[in-house]
Design an enzyme around this catalytic site. Structure first.
Site, PDB file in Angstrom:
ATOM      1  CB  CYS A  59      -3.278   2.507  -1.473  1.00  0.00           C
ATOM      2  SG  CYS A  59      -3.399   0.841  -0.907  1.00  0.00           S
ATOM      3  CE  LYS A 118      -4.893   4.242  -6.032  1.00  0.00           C
ATOM      4  NZ  LYS A 118      -5.515   2.960  -6.004  1.00  0.00           N
ATOM      5  CD  GLU A 168      -7.330   2.266  -8.593  1.00  0.00           C
ATOM      6  OE1 GLU A 168      -6.214   2.061  -8.348  1.00  0.00           O
ATOM      7  OE2 GLU A 168      -8.234   2.348  -7.686  1.00  0.00           O
ATOM      8  CG  HIS A 222     -28.766  23.242  -2.683  1.00  0.00           C
ATOM      9  ND1 HIS A 222     -28.791  22.346  -3.879  1.00  0.00           N
ATOM     10  CD2 HIS A 222     -28.704  24.562  -3.508  1.00  0.00           C
ATOM     11  CE1 HIS A 222     -28.912  23.133  -4.920  1.00  0.00           C
ATOM     12  NE2 HIS A 222     -29.030  24.287  -4.705  1.00  0.00           N
ATOM     13  CD  GLU A 244     -28.094  18.830  -3.357  1.00  0.00           C
ATOM     14  OE1 GLU A 244     -28.927  19.485  -2.947  1.00  0.00           O
ATOM     15  OE2 GLU A 244     -27.558  19.746  -4.369  1.00  0.00           O
ATOM     16  CE1 TYR A 261     -10.978  -1.987  -5.933  1.00  0.00           C
ATOM     17  CE2 TYR A 261     -11.509  -4.036  -6.746  1.00  0.00           C
ATOM     18  CZ  TYR A 261     -11.515  -3.118  -5.833  1.00  0.00           C
ATOM     19  OH  TYR A 261     -12.684  -3.260  -4.603  1.00  0.00           O
ATOM     20  CB  CYS A 309      -0.964  -0.014   1.108  1.00  0.00           C
ATOM     21  SG  CYS A 309      -1.882   1.438   1.257  1.00  0.00           S
TER      22      CYS A 309
HETATM   23  P1  NDP Z   1      -8.575  -7.550 -10.472  1.00  0.00           P
HETATM   24  O1  NDP Z   1      -9.112  -8.713  -9.529  1.00  0.00           O
HETATM   25  O2  NDP Z   1      -9.471  -6.284  -9.748  1.00  0.00           O
HETATM   26  O3  NDP Z   1      -8.863  -7.590 -11.752  1.00  0.00           O
HETATM   27  C1  NDP Z   1      -7.894  -8.635 -12.534  1.00  0.00           C
HETATM   28  C2  NDP Z   1      -8.475  -8.573 -14.083  1.00  0.00           C
HETATM   29  O4  NDP Z   1      -7.721  -9.324 -14.752  1.00  0.00           O
HETATM   30  C3  NDP Z   1      -9.809  -8.806 -14.304  1.00  0.00           C
HETATM   31  O5  NDP Z   1     -10.195  -7.936 -15.347  1.00  0.00           O
HETATM   32  C4  NDP Z   1      -9.935 -10.024 -14.799  1.00  0.00           C
HETATM   33  O6  NDP Z   1     -10.675 -10.450 -15.848  1.00  0.00           O
HETATM   34  C5  NDP Z   1      -8.651 -10.111 -15.329  1.00  0.00           C
HETATM   35  N1  NDP Z   1      -7.419 -11.379 -15.289  1.00  0.00           N
HETATM   36  C6  NDP Z   1      -7.661 -12.407 -14.098  1.00  0.00           C
HETATM   37  N2  NDP Z   1      -7.055 -13.290 -14.421  1.00  0.00           N
HETATM   38  C7  NDP Z   1      -6.510 -13.419 -15.669  1.00  0.00           C
HETATM   39  C8  NDP Z   1      -5.647 -14.284 -16.316  1.00  0.00           C
HETATM   40  N3  NDP Z   1      -5.380 -15.238 -15.913  1.00  0.00           N
HETATM   41  N4  NDP Z   1      -5.496 -13.825 -17.921  1.00  0.00           N
HETATM   42  C9  NDP Z   1      -5.976 -12.663 -18.186  1.00  0.00           C
HETATM   43  N5  NDP Z   1      -6.688 -11.847 -17.588  1.00  0.00           N
HETATM   44  C10 NDP Z   1      -7.020 -12.107 -16.445  1.00  0.00           C
HETATM   45  O7  NDP Z   1      -7.012  -7.484 -10.001  1.00  0.00           O
HETATM   46  P2  NDP Z   1      -6.016  -6.272  -9.834  1.00  0.00           P
HETATM   47  O8  NDP Z   1      -4.906  -6.833 -10.118  1.00  0.00           O
HETATM   48  O9  NDP Z   1      -6.485  -5.152 -10.633  1.00  0.00           O
HETATM   49  O10 NDP Z   1      -6.169  -5.821  -8.317  1.00  0.00           O
HETATM   50  C11 NDP Z   1      -5.765  -6.757  -7.322  1.00  0.00           C
HETATM   51  C12 NDP Z   1      -6.171  -6.381  -6.114  1.00  0.00           C
HETATM   52  O11 NDP Z   1      -5.583  -5.244  -5.489  1.00  0.00           O
HETATM   53  C13 NDP Z   1      -7.726  -5.970  -6.277  1.00  0.00           C
HETATM   54  O12 NDP Z   1      -8.640  -7.108  -6.217  1.00  0.00           O
HETATM   55  C14 NDP Z   1      -8.097  -5.109  -5.063  1.00  0.00           C
HETATM   56  O13 NDP Z   1      -8.539  -6.104  -3.920  1.00  0.00           O
HETATM   57  C15 NDP Z   1      -6.710  -4.384  -4.910  1.00  0.00           C
HETATM   58  N6  NDP Z   1      -6.726  -3.040  -5.219  1.00  0.00           N
HETATM   59  C16 NDP Z   1      -7.626  -2.275  -4.670  1.00  0.00           C
HETATM   60  C17 NDP Z   1      -7.701  -1.004  -5.055  1.00  0.00           C
HETATM   61  C18 NDP Z   1      -8.526  -0.042  -4.359  1.00  0.00           C
HETATM   62  O14 NDP Z   1      -9.027  -0.386  -3.280  1.00  0.00           O
HETATM   63  N7  NDP Z   1      -8.783   1.123  -4.883  1.00  0.00           N
HETATM   64  C19 NDP Z   1      -6.453  -0.475  -6.065  1.00  0.00           C
HETATM   65  C20 NDP Z   1      -5.706  -1.437  -6.494  1.00  0.00           C
HETATM   66  C21 NDP Z   1      -5.775  -2.787  -6.000  1.00  0.00           C
HETATM   67  P3  NDP Z   1     -12.199 -10.642 -15.799  1.00  0.00           P
HETATM   68  O15 NDP Z   1     -12.664 -10.687 -14.398  1.00  0.00           O
HETATM   69  O16 NDP Z   1     -12.964  -9.633 -16.689  1.00  0.00           O
HETATM   70  O17 NDP Z   1     -12.429 -12.116 -16.241  1.00  0.00           O
END
Ligand code: NDP
Length: 448
Positions: A48, A51, A182, A437, A442, A178, A43
């Site tokens: 976080c 980012k 982002e 407001h 709101e 995510y 983080c």
């Molecule tokens: P996410 O789980 O959010 O997204 C993963 C993406 O990768 C999805 O679009 C999924 O596709 C795709 N995917 C998954 N496995 C494969 C694969 N084997 N081959 C190809 N595509 C694949 O993961 P992130 O890496 O973005 O983030 C990890 C975690 O970090 C998040 O789950 C979150 O908990 C945390 N995080 C939180 C943030 C916040 O709170 N703002 C910011 C950044 C990270 P699909 O689902 O469409 O099948």
């Protein structure tokens, strides 16, 4: 502590590990923590915090775009990636020092090397030294998953993205979760040409479809290209250093940087947990009970390594609950309902509680209230983006089960709404609250 070097040895000085160390020490435990990289964890060091600073930096692009309408003339605008990158890095350094001093002021000893589990009460440092502890806490977090395709070694993950030598002109991002979205927003705002490719036709799976269906065309209108049902098959490095991204049916995409953001997996490889009879879960996670205790009674785990909810505030709560339970004689668990979350896309989305689909699957009668509005800050702008809020309500009790928001500042507003949802407030109580407001917030009390 008879016979042990420490009461508690923590492996991993991220959000969960540092909180657990500090609280255990405040309960009188003798604590040590080992960290192989930098104090602060994902983080603070490469997640976080940096980012969010990049997101703030990219907001200037939107403000500068709108500024002339508000009467401002700004000449000689330019953007310097290296300056931003180095500023972000210096703030990360500052936070790492703050985390380190928290450990010091709580008399938590820290070892800057990798530690693995050598026995139920023994850790082994990379230097070979063995240390005994009454309790061991695994708080090593998670690590980006890299899909298996030719040329994946030419790609980067969120670990490297903060240190790019220059702002890439063309970025391909794999994934639509995510991290992918982002960074798509950040690079798009800073001037890169961004293409997001995903294996499915979904973005941000898990969020309410009404929100994601509205977010997608906004991102496209901002210039982010999307390629759905298009997993990367191969990445090829060309003679000029650029990358050819193969996948799907169309032409390969040319990129300077390919960022892979396809989920994160518990970082348990080689940790030695098999030495103590802990069978890792399907995703490599350490299975634990509600008190964070593993199958080996002296070993506990908190945070992303348990693969419950991969969010910093959750890891912090788990670390705190663990320390109170084991060293403070105050058994505590973590509540996993009503966890608010946000995605810092541009505009962001934020949500707490049940989506409409989840509510319909679990409740007999659901009422849904929606507000589709044009945020006031966009009135003067040529940006026609609309905001969208949605309340999901239990028809039988009038209780608000979920709040879902897509708008500028949605995460800032959602935190307060999460208190109301956690408290079990009804739609009538939302409606009885006088609107503030003029604001976007709101809308939450004006949905009829
Ligand atoms: P996410 O789980 O959010 O997204 C993963 C993406 O990768 C999805 O679009 C999924 O596709 C795709 N995917 C998954 N496995 C494969 C694969 N084997 N081959 C190809 N595509 C694949 O993961 P992130 O890496 O973005 O983030 C990890 C975690 O970090 C998040 O789950 C979150 O908990 C945390 N995080 C939180 C943030 C916040 O709170 N703002 C910011 C950044 C990270 P699909 O689902 O469409 O099948």
């Amino acid at each position: 502590m008879a016979g042990f070097d420490y009461d508690l040895f923590v492996i991993g000085a991220g959000s969960g590990g540092v909180r657990a160390s500090r609280i255990a020490a405040s309960h009188g435990a003798k604590v040590a923590v080992a960290e192989e990289f930098r104090v602060g964890g994902t983080c603070v060091i490469r997640g976080c915090v940096p980012k969010k600073l990049l997101v703030y930096a990219s907001h200037f692009a939107h403000s500068l775009h709108d500024a002339p309408t508000y009467g401002w003339t700004i000449e000689g605008q330019s953007f310097d990636w290296a300056k931003l990158r180095d500023f972000v890095a210096s703030d990360v350094d500052r936070l790492e020092r703050a985390y380190t001093s928290t450990l010091d002021s709580n008399k938590v000893e820290h070892f800057h090397e990798r530690a693995t589990v050598a026995g139920p009460n023994t850790v082994r440092l990379a230097s070979g030294r063995e240390i005994s502890a009454k309790v061991i806490l695994i708080a090593v977090g998670a690590w980006p998953v890299l899909p298996d395709f030719a040329g994946v070694e030419h790609c980067i993950t969120s670990n490297e993205v903060f240190n790019l030598p220059e702002l890439p002109k063309r970025v391909v991002i794999q994934g639509a979760g995510y991290i992918a979205l982002e960074f798509a927003g950040v690079f798009n705002a800073l001037g890169s040409q961004v293409t997001v490719v995903n294996r499915s036709d979904k973005i941000l799976r898990g969020y309410d479809h009404d929100l994601t269906d509205r977010l997608l065309p906004i991102l496209q209108a901002r210039g982010i290209e999307f390629g759905f049902n298009r997993p990367i098959r191969a990445v090829e490095k060309q003679a000029d250093g650029s990358l050819l991204v193969h996948g799907g049916e169309g032409e390969p995409i040319v990129a300077d940087v390919v960022l892979v953001a396809t989920g994160r997996r518990p970082k348990t490889d080689g940790l030695g947990l098999e030495n103590v009879g802990i069978a890792l879960g399907r995703n490599g996670e350490v299975p634990v009970d509600a008190y964070n205790q593993s199958a080996c009674p002296s070993i506990y785990a908190v945070g992303d390594v348990t693969d419950r909810v991969q969010l910093t505030p959750v890891a912090i709560r788990e670390g705190h609950a663990f320390a109170d339970t084991v060293f403070g004689a105050m058994p505590r668990t973590t509540a996993y309902d009503h966890i608010p979350s946000a995605v810092f896309t541009q505009p962001p989305i934020a949500a707490v509680g049940l989506t409409e689909a989840e509510a319909r699957a679990n409740y007999r009668e659901i009422k849904v209230f929606k507000s589709d509005f044009r945020p006031m800050q966009n009135m003067f702008s040529d940006v026609a983006e609309r905001g969208y809020y949605k309340l999901v309500v239990d028809g039988a009790t009038d209780r608000v089960l979920g709040v879902h928001m897509l708008s500028p500042d949605a995460p800032e507003i959602l935190q307060a709404a999460a208190i109301a949802v956690k408290a079990g407030l009804t739609k009538a109580q939302f409606d009885a609250t006088v609107a503030l407001h003029p604001s976007m917030a709101e809308e939450l009390v004006l949905m009829r």
